[in-house]
Design an enzyme around this catalytic site. Structure first.
Site, PDB file in Angstrom:
ATOM      1  CB  CYS A   1       2.373   4.383  10.845  1.00 60.41           C
ATOM      2  SG  CYS A   1       1.097   3.263  11.436  1.00 60.41           S
TER       3      CYS A   1
ATOM      4  CG  ASN B   1       1.937  -3.495   3.378  1.00 61.46           C
ATOM      5  OD1 ASN B   1       2.703  -4.408   3.100  1.00 61.46           O
ATOM      6  ND2 ASN B   1       1.818  -2.425   2.625  1.00 61.46           N
TER       7      ASN B   1
ATOM      8  CB  CYS C   1       0.635  -1.213   9.203  1.00 60.20           C
ATOM      9  SG  CYS C   1       0.355   0.513   8.801  1.00 60.20           S
TER      10      CYS C   1
ATOM     11  CD  GLU D   1       4.845  -1.893  11.010  1.00 55.35           C
ATOM     12  OE1 GLU D   1       3.904  -2.070  10.201  1.00 55.35           O
ATOM     13  OE2 GLU D   1       5.692  -1.007  10.865  1.00 55.35           O
TER      14      GLU D   1
HETATM   15  N1  THU Z   1       2.791   0.542   6.134  1.00 54.21           N
HETATM   16  C1  THU Z   1       3.097  -0.514   6.931  1.00 54.21           C
HETATM   17  O1  THU Z   1       2.722  -1.658   6.676  1.00 54.21           O
HETATM   18  N2  THU Z   1       3.841  -0.274   8.041  1.00 54.21           N
HETATM   19  C2  THU Z   1       4.343   0.940   8.380  1.00 54.21           C
HETATM   20  O2  THU Z   1       4.984   1.051   9.404  1.00 54.21           O
HETATM   21  C3  THU Z   1       4.113   2.098   7.524  1.00 54.21           C
HETATM   22  C4  THU Z   1       3.199   1.902   6.389  1.00 54.21           C
HETATM   23  C5  THU Z   1       2.003   0.277   4.940  1.00 54.21           C
HETATM   24  C6  THU Z   1       0.624   0.855   4.931  1.00 54.21           C
HETATM   25  C7  THU Z   1       0.346   0.952   3.442  1.00 54.21           C
HETATM   26  O3  THU Z   1      -0.128  -0.313   2.995  1.00 54.21           O
HETATM   27  C8  THU Z   1       1.716   1.206   2.851  1.00 54.21           C
HETATM   28  O4  THU Z   1       2.668   0.824   3.828  1.00 54.21           O
HETATM   29  C9  THU Z   1       1.957   2.653   2.441  1.00 54.21           C
HETATM   30  O5  THU Z   1       1.718   3.514   3.475  1.00 54.21           O
END
Ligand code: THU
Length: 158
Positions: free
Chosen positions: A112, A61, A72, A74
């Site tokens: 998410c 992320n 994110c 992913e």
């Molecule tokens: N985040 C991800 O990288 N992947 C997910 O599936 C959920 C959330 C990140 C986004 C943000 O940088 C941090 O986690 C907190 O939400």
């Protein structure tokens, strides 16, 4: 009125129960958390995608002071994968995360909704299931497909 249930198959396994390829993906997803840029949430997520050409692409992320501009793990990984190897299809994705203390999260990390939708695009392109490995410090969940993570997904205009 009709009523129905949508059931999602999930296997809860330990690291030792994974085959060699999946273990490698889990390790690479865990390592990718170290390349997360998360100065605002301090929640560090890593993803590793195995492609049909044998390449493994990772992502983490990337946050931004303008919060919604961040991305994110992913989506960092899947967009980079398809932008780098447009002819390859996705086979498996592993996702891992560390909490604000820096420890790996106990429960497997769940992507998410926006990431589920983004990943579904590449499962559709692949024309076959893309295995999803959600990594936690104790349990690891294996889902047979991205579509299993997103029941009743928006898939097309017709
Ligand atoms: N985040 C991800 O990288 N992947 C997910 O599936 C959920 C959330 C990140 C986004 C943000 O940088 C941090 O986690 C907190 O939400």
């Amino acid at each position: 009125m009709k009523e129905f249930e949508i059931v999602i198959p999930v296997k809860a396994v330990t690291f030792d129960e994974l085959d060699e390829t999946d273990r490698k993906l889990v390790e690479l997803a865990r390592q990718a958390t170290e390349r997360s840029y998360a100065p605002y949430s301090h929640f560090r997520v890593g993803a590793a995608i195995l492609l049909s050409n044998g390449e493994i692409v990772t992502g983490a992320n990337q946050e931004n002071v303008a919060y919604p501009s961040g991305t994110c793990a992913e989506r960092t990984a899947c967009y980079y994968a398809h932008a780098t190897y447009p002819d390859a299809t996705f086979k498996t994705i592993a996702i891992a995360a560390r909490d604000t203390t820096g420890n790996e999260i106990t429960r497997p990390v769940a992507p998410c909704g926006a990431c589920r939708q983004a990943l579904l695009e590449y499962e559709t392109l692949a024309g076959e299931n893309v295995k999803v490995i959600l990594v936690g410090a104790n349990d690891i969940y294996i889902l047979p497909s991205v579509s299993a993570t997103l029941p009743l997904a928006f898939t097309d205009f017709d």
